[in-house]
Structure formats: C-alpha cells, structure tokens
Design a protein around this motif. Structure first.
Motif, PDB file in Angstrom:
ATOM      1  N   UNK A  62       0.786  -1.228   0.000  1.00 28.33           N
ATOM      2  CA  UNK A  62       0.000   0.000   0.000  1.00 28.33           C
ATOM      3  C   UNK A  62       0.824   1.287   0.000  1.00 28.33           C
ATOM      4  N   UNK A  63       1.945   1.311   0.728  1.00 31.15           N
ATOM      5  CA  UNK A  63       2.730   2.548   0.805  1.00 31.15           C
ATOM      6  C   UNK A  63       3.718   2.679  -0.354  1.00 31.15           C
ATOM      7  N   UNK A  64       4.344   1.603  -0.722  1.00 31.27           N
ATOM      8  CA  UNK A  64       5.367   1.621  -1.767  1.00 31.27           C
ATOM      9  C   UNK A  64       4.833   1.910  -3.172  1.00 31.27           C
ATOM     10  N   UNK A  65       3.722   1.288  -3.609  1.00 32.23           N
ATOM     11  CA  UNK A  65       3.294   1.440  -5.009  1.00 32.23           C
ATOM     12  C   UNK A  65       3.081   2.905  -5.416  1.00 32.23           C
ATOM     13  N   UNK A  66       3.568   3.233  -6.604  1.00 32.57           N
ATOM     14  CA  UNK A  66       3.458   4.604  -7.107  1.00 32.57           C
ATOM     15  C   UNK A  66       3.677   4.607  -8.612  1.00 32.57           C
ATOM     16  N   UNK A  67       3.262   5.699  -9.222  1.00 34.46           N
ATOM     17  CA  UNK A  67       3.564   5.969 -10.631  1.00 34.46           C
ATOM     18  C   UNK A  67       4.396   7.242 -10.642  1.00 34.46           C
ATOM     19  N   UNK A  68       5.633   7.145 -11.122  1.00 34.51           N
ATOM     20  CA  UNK A  68       6.554   8.279 -11.128  1.00 34.51           C
ATOM     21  C   UNK A  68       6.765   8.732 -12.568  1.00 34.51           C
ATOM     22  N   UNK A  69       6.399   9.970 -12.838  1.00 36.19           N
ATOM     23  CA  UNK A  69       6.513  10.532 -14.194  1.00 36.19           C
ATOM     24  C   UNK A  69       7.634  11.556 -14.195  1.00 36.19           C
ATOM     25  N   UNK A  70       8.648  11.319 -15.016  1.00 40.90           N
ATOM     26  CA  UNK A  70       9.786  12.233 -15.101  1.00 40.90           C
ATOM     27  C   UNK A  70      10.141  12.454 -16.563  1.00 40.90           C
ATOM     28  N   UNK A  71      11.124  13.315 -16.801  1.00 37.20           N
ATOM     29  CA  UNK A  71      11.544  13.580 -18.183  1.00 37.20           C
ATOM     30  C   UNK A  71      12.144  12.336 -18.838  1.00 37.20           C
ATOM     31  N   UNK A  72      12.655  11.412 -18.024  1.00 37.27           N
ATOM     32  CA  UNK A  72      13.285  10.210 -18.571  1.00 37.27           C
ATOM     33  C   UNK A  72      12.279   9.134 -18.947  1.00 37.27           C
ATOM     34  N   UNK A  73      11.095   9.160 -18.335  1.00 37.51           N
ATOM     35  CA  UNK A  73      10.107   8.124 -18.619  1.00 37.51           C
ATOM     36  C   UNK A  73       9.146   7.952 -17.466  1.00 37.51           C
ATOM     37  N   UNK A  74       8.467   6.810 -17.448  1.00 37.51           N
ATOM     38  CA  UNK A  74       7.496   6.504 -16.404  1.00 37.51           C
ATOM     39  C   UNK A  74       7.987   5.303 -15.623  1.00 37.51           C
ATOM     40  N   UNK A  75       7.998   5.422 -14.304  1.00 40.92           N
ATOM     41  CA  UNK A  75       8.380   4.303 -13.446  1.00 40.92           C
ATOM     42  C   UNK A  75       7.149   3.798 -12.710  1.00 40.92           C
ATOM     43  N   UNK A  76       6.876   2.514 -12.846  1.00 38.42           N
ATOM     44  CA  UNK A  76       5.802   1.876 -12.104  1.00 38.42           C
ATOM     45  C   UNK A  76       6.430   1.157 -10.924  1.00 38.42           C
ATOM     46  N   UNK A  77       6.201   1.693  -9.736  1.00 37.49           N
ATOM     47  CA  UNK A  77       6.759   1.095  -8.528  1.00 37.49           C
ATOM     48  C   UNK A  77       5.732   0.114  -7.973  1.00 37.49           C
ATOM     49  N   UNK A  78       5.906  -1.162  -8.264  1.00 38.46           N
ATOM     50  CA  UNK A  78       4.993  -2.219  -7.840  1.00 38.46           C
ATOM     51  C   UNK A  78       5.587  -2.990  -6.664  1.00 38.46           C
ATOM     52  N   UNK A  79       4.780  -3.789  -5.959  1.00 38.65           N
ATOM     53  CA  UNK A  79       5.297  -4.481  -4.770  1.00 38.65           C
ATOM     54  C   UNK A  79       6.514  -5.368  -5.007  1.00 38.65           C
ATOM     55  N   UNK A  80       6.559  -6.061  -6.144  1.00 38.49           N
ATOM     56  CA  UNK A  80       7.646  -7.016  -6.373  1.00 38.49           C
ATOM     57  C   UNK A  80       8.652  -6.576  -7.429  1.00 38.49           C
ATOM     58  N   UNK A  81       8.370  -5.494  -8.115  1.00 42.99           N
ATOM     59  CA  UNK A  81       9.322  -5.043  -9.120  1.00 42.99           C
ATOM     60  C   UNK A  81       9.102  -3.571  -9.472  1.00 42.99           C
TER      61      UNK A  81
END
Length: 209
Positions: A62-81
């Motif tokens: 619940x706390x870790x998952x996020x969607x990070x949008x930056x100039x380099x791309x999109x990072x999907x921070x999921x529980x296992x990867x």
C-alpha cells in the motif's frame, strides 16, 4: 521507490486510499505488539512475527506502489518489481483494468492505479470528463471509466499523457524509436526474501502456540 535518479520535473501519483490502508496495517501491528507485551511480558515478543508481517505488507502493498513521471520516462513502482518505461518506448496508455503502459513488445500494469469497479462510471460528474489530454478520448469524445479524473487510474493516466503530449509536441520523440527502446525491469529481491522469511516465522509462531 526506485533508486534510479529522475531527471527534470518529477510527478508522483500514489492512491490516497492506499496510504490509509498502510496506516491501518501499521496501527493494527503496533496495537497488537503493545497488547502482547502488556499481557504476557517481553517474552511474548518472540511470537510477533505475524504482526511484523502485517506491517511489512502494509508498506509493500500500500505505501510503496506509485507511478513516477519524469523527463526520462514513467516508473511503475509495484510491490515485487520496479518498471521504467522510457518515453520513446511508449506506444499506448490503457486504463481498462488499471493504468497499463503498452510498449512494442509488452504491457506493464501499475499496482498503484487500478481502474474503478463496475459502478465507477455511474458516479462520473461532467467535470470528470473535461480537460483531459486529447489522446484520452475515443470516438465521439467517449471516455472509459478508468480515464475519469476521479479515479486512481484516470489521475495517473492524465499525468502520463500530459507529459507524453508535451514531449511529442516539442519534437523530443522520434517515430520508430518504440521498436528499439526497451523497458527496464528491476525485481525487489530483498522484499521477496523478507516476505518468505516473515511468512515462515509467522507459521512457526502460530504452530508453536
């Protein structure tokens, strides 16, 4: 979060309800540990593994998952990867079941931005359909329930599409790059090992009672 640095302007989406669930799990674990120590003394703390597992899963799910949008791309921070999709690799943004980034070779789904349930679209307000990025709209300016501003998937998709449109309009994305630009996937091995160890410790704590 991913340990990789993010260049330029960074926008992070995390579902507010996920944070509530995280705090709830930590509260349950904390109260349980205090109650065990108060009722049975410090010796009872040897059996707190199930409560520690609850607290850890609260962070991981619940706390870790996020969607990070930056100039380099999109990072999907999921529980296992952690999945980083460069802008050049992005082909389509889908929200049928959750925010999903489609590349030329594979699709990647975000744990942090699920689409609403069957009733999600029924509660849509007129303002939820207005001012969205042009690529959001389908035929006759139709909008999927998962693209509504009031939904987790819709909020995350809007961040991604707005930045994607900005880069395309500025000429920073070249046609044909998607086929040769790979996404980067990093597995959270330490979290997985912690899951296994805490599950084993919880089993032995319960079985030994």
């Amino acid at each position: 979060m991913s340990s990789a640095p993010h260049a330029g302007k960074v926008e992070i989406f995390q579902a507010r309800t996920n944070k509530w669930f995280a705090w709830l799990s930590w509260a349950v674990a904390g109260v349980g540990i205090v109650a065990m120590a108060a009722s049975a003394g410090p010796g009872a703390l040897a059996g707190i593994a199930p409560l520690v597992l609850i607290a850890f899963l609260g962070w991981q799910l619940f706390w870790l998952p996020a969607v990070v949008v930056s100039d380099a791309g999109i990072s999907l921070e999921n529980p296992l990867r952690s999945i980083t999709v460069p802008w050049a690799a992005l082909v389509h943004v889908d929200t049928r079941f959750a925010l999903t980034l489609v590349t030329a070779g594979k699709s990647y789904t975000s744990w942090a931005a699920p689409a609403p349930g069957i009733w999600g679209g029924r509660n849509a307000r007129p303002e939820d359909l207005q001012g969205l990025p042009a690529t959001t709209y389908g035929p006759a300016r139709s909008v999927r329930p998962g693209d509504l501003k009031s939904t987790d998937s819709g909020q995350a998709a809007r961040l991604v599409r707005e930045r994607w449109d900005e880069l395309a309009e500025s000429g920073q994305l070249a046609a044909g790059d998607a086929a040769v630009t790979p996404a980067r996937v990093t597995y959270r091995w330490k979290a997985m090992i912690a899951d296994v160890l805490l599950l084993a410790a919880s089993y032995w704590a319960v079985a030994g009672q």
